[in-house]
Design an enzyme around this catalytic site. Structure first.
Site, short mmCIF file in Angstrom:
data_model
loop_
_atom_site.label_atom_id
_atom_site.label_comp_id
_atom_site.label_asym_id
_atom_site.label_seq_id
_atom_site.Cartn_x
_atom_site.Cartn_y
_atom_site.Cartn_z
N ASP A 82 4.68 0.90 -4.03
CA ASP A 82 5.31 -0.02 -4.97
C ASP A 82 6.76 -0.31 -4.57
O ASP A 82 7.50 0.61 -4.19
CB ASP A 82 5.29 0.65 -6.35
CG ASP A 82 5.70 -0.29 -7.47
OD1 ASP A 82 5.00 -1.29 -7.68
OD2 ASP A 82 6.71 -0.01 -8.15
N GLU B 207 4.13 -2.94 -0.64
CA GLU B 207 4.39 -4.05 -1.54
C GLU B 207 5.84 -4.45 -1.31
O GLU B 207 6.77 -3.85 -1.85
CB GLU B 207 4.20 -3.65 -3.01
CG GLU B 207 4.24 -4.86 -3.92
CD GLU B 207 5.14 -4.76 -5.13
OE1 GLU B 207 5.09 -5.65 -5.98
OE2 GLU B 207 5.90 -3.78 -5.23
C1 NOJ Z 1 5.64 -3.87 -8.69
C2 NOJ Z 1 4.41 -3.65 -9.51
O1 NOJ Z 1 3.32 -4.27 -8.90
C3 NOJ Z 1 4.73 -4.15 -10.88
O2 NOJ Z 1 3.61 -4.25 -11.69
C4 NOJ Z 1 5.78 -3.26 -11.49
O3 NOJ Z 1 6.17 -3.76 -12.74
C5 NOJ Z 1 7.00 -3.17 -10.59
N1 NOJ Z 1 6.67 -3.02 -9.21
C6 NOJ Z 1 7.86 -2.01 -10.98
O4 NOJ Z 1 7.24 -0.81 -10.60
#
Ligand code: NOJ
Length: 567
Positions: free
Chosen positions: A228, A289
């Site tokens: 993440d 991500e």
């Molecule tokens: C990216 C995640 O995919 C999202 O859903 C989340 O709110 C943020 N990061 C914070 O962790």
């Protein structure tokens, strides 16, 4: 080190370099709270995942990615983790996780789990200890606490805004000691919600803790991690002011030189993790991500000694238009290929408007803003679905690894008409309703047209209301209907496997017609009509088509796979 689970499950653990599973896999994203609820509380859970694994085998996916199920107060649907090494009771227990993992592995399905290293929950033991310990302590040094500006420290340390809206700093009460000497309370950084304090990744204690967390899940047998906010861990140590453009994507794509995204130092973290994964047998993978301005920059995350995959958000954000699609596919294959990594392909996830709606929006809609009842440029559902089916038909023919978000195989659109009082995304609250946020793509999946909550939950409970129109999209309605979106995905995934498209090579076919995207991958020819008029269907036998072909013509917003075709 060999984990017991992995030794037992039926994968080939000796794959040759270049043939690792993650290079070509179709990975299905499960958003646990919305997938299947076995307990009846209206929130999906791990036993619900286990119960539906055979459906995913039938669909033909290679791997699952599970969004967070770890212990969390659920302020950001689990992306606020209070204990990284336990399952939240909402989703079950560690034993339920082990059962699910073994059942997936037993069916030849790999499992990667979400890892949230940028921030924890404010309920995490470390953050609670930091609050109690006060300024200058070892406990506070694990997070980004700073004194405020202004005479009494009443102003935040800089002007950063949170991704979810509002300021990125929150001030804590002065500790008892500080009150005595009149020192004002410090501020802590949270790039997301107030309840999600950012770790300080320059602190070796934080790094060591995450090595431990990686090993905890690797020892249980997971095949990897989706990381993440992988572009956010390291901040410019000067914490300079920064104001993003008003139309910026919330998570940062498109912006250069942002002091909290894409800082060079972050790569050391992933080199370190690469070594941790290499301690384990089998091909374990890290997927970033990382929302970055260019594909070229994203490719830095997947150099040979760093992560294995990165989400291709540039592809996701490309308009439904032949020329830019061709350009982004070319650039992806070039840039990732240059570092020896596969490209990934993705059209939907839990943070973006579902592509069955997004591809028919008529107004710009930055990532994270969402759409709701009052949004301008709302999509026409039929147009959106037709385009989504065509877009998926193109995507699943591309070489590399593809991600599918639960429900897209049913053609689910964004749930646009959610009532305000049902919304739960912190974005909605932090912008006082100015941005709808991401709830519309997170509505629980319909399994059965006639059961309560469309079979999502035995009691009919559902944490977000499901639109009435979704009965027709329920999985049981689509099974056996050759024209359904589910049948299309099943055919595409089977064809992708048979024709080894993931490991294939793309060769463009020049049609000299604007609006036509045509390429060959092995003996499969893909033609997508993104133009304004139907075109004659090229020769070849049809393996799959995203929509009806009438009188030998390929309609607008339709894509087809042909065997031995010649466009
Ligand atoms: C990216 C995640 O995919 C999202 O859903 C989340 O709110 C943020 N990061 C914070 O962790």
């Amino acid at each position: 080190m060999t984990s017991p689970d992995l030794a037992e499950h039926p994968f080939d653990l000796s794959s040759q370099p270049g043939a690792e599973w993650w290079r070509t896999a179709v990975i299905y994203q499960i958003y646990p709270r919305s997938f299947a609820d076995s307990s009846g509380d209206g929130i999906g859970d791990l036993p619900g995942v286990t119960a539906h694994l055979d459906d995913l085998v039938d669909l033909g996916v290679d791997a699952l990615w599970l969004s967070p199920f770890q212990r969390s107060p659920q302020k950001d649907a689990g992306y606020d983790v209070a204990d990284y090494c336990d399952v939240d009771p909402l989703f079950g227990t560690l034993a339920d996780f082990d059962t699910m993992l073994a059942a997936a592995h037993g069916r030849g399905i790999r499992v990667i789990v979400d890892l949230v290293p940028n921030h924890s929950s404010d309920q995490h033991a470390w953050f609670q200890a930091a609050l109690a310990a006060g300024p200058g302590s070892r406990e506070r040094a694990r997070y980004l606490f700073r004194d405020g500006k202004g005479v009494h420290g009443e102003l935040p340390p800089n002007n950063w805004d949170s991704v979810f809206g509002g300021p990125a700093w929150t001030r804590v009460p002065a500790s008892d000691q500080a009150t005595v000497d009149a020192t004002p309370g410090q501020w802590y950084l949270h790039l997301f919600d107030t309840s999600q304090p950012d770790f300080d990744w320059s602190n070796e204690e934080v790094r060591e803790e995450f090595r431990r967390i990686l090993r905890f899940w690797l020892d249980r047998g997971v095949d990897g991690f989706r990381v993440d906010v992988a572009h956010g861990l390291v901040k410019d140590s000067a914490l300079p002011d920064y104001t993003p453009p008003t139309d910026a994507d919330a998570l940062g794509g498109g912006e250069e030189n942002v002091p909290y995204w894409g800082q060079d130092g972050v790569h050391d973290v992933y080199r370190d993790w690469h070594r941790v994964l290499a301690e384990y047998d089998g091909d374990r993978a890290l997927c970033a991500e990382a929302w970055l301005p260019t594909i070229e920059q994203t490719a830095l995350w997947v150099r040979p000694d760093e992560m294995h995959q990165a989400f291709n958000f540039a592809y996701l954000e490309t308009k439904w238009d032949a020329a830019p699609l061709r350009a982004v596919i070319d650039e992806s294959l070039r840039a990732y290929g240059a570092v020896g990594a596969p490209s990934t392909w993705v059209l939907s996830n839990h943070d973006v408007v579902r592509h069955a709606s997004r591809l028919a929006l008529t107004e710009e809609n930055p990532q994270g803003h969402g759409i709701g009842p009052l949004s301008p440029g709302k999509p026409i559902p039929d147009v959106g679905l037709r385009r989504a089916r065509a877009a998926s038909t193109v995507m699943l023919a591309l070489p590399g690894s593809a991600y599918i978000f639960q429900g897209e195989e049913l053609g689910l659109p964004e749930a646009v008409d959610l009532p305000d009082e049902a919304r739960q995304d912190p974005t909605w609250f932090r912008t006082a309703g100015e941005r709808y946020g991401r709830d519309g793509c997170r509505v629980p999946v319909p399994w059965s047209a006639t059961e309560p909550a469309y079979g999502f939950s035995p009691t009919g409970a559902s944490w977000l209301p499901q639109p009435a129109s979704w009965a027709n999209l329920a999985r049981d309605r689509q099974i056996g209907d050759g024209a359904s979106t589910l049948s299309l995905y099943t055919t595409l995934l089977a064809g992708r496997r048979t024709h080894r498209l993931g490991a294939g090579r793309l060769e463009w076919i020049e049609t000299h017609e604007p609006g036509i995207l045509a390429f060959r991958n092995g003996n499969v020819t893909v033609v997508a009509n993104i133009g304004s008029a139907a075109i004659p269907l090229p020769h070849g036998s049809v393996i799959a088509t995203s929509g009806p072909i009438t009188d030998g013509m390929l309609p607008v917003d339709t894509a087809v796979w042909l065997e031995n075709g010649a466009a």
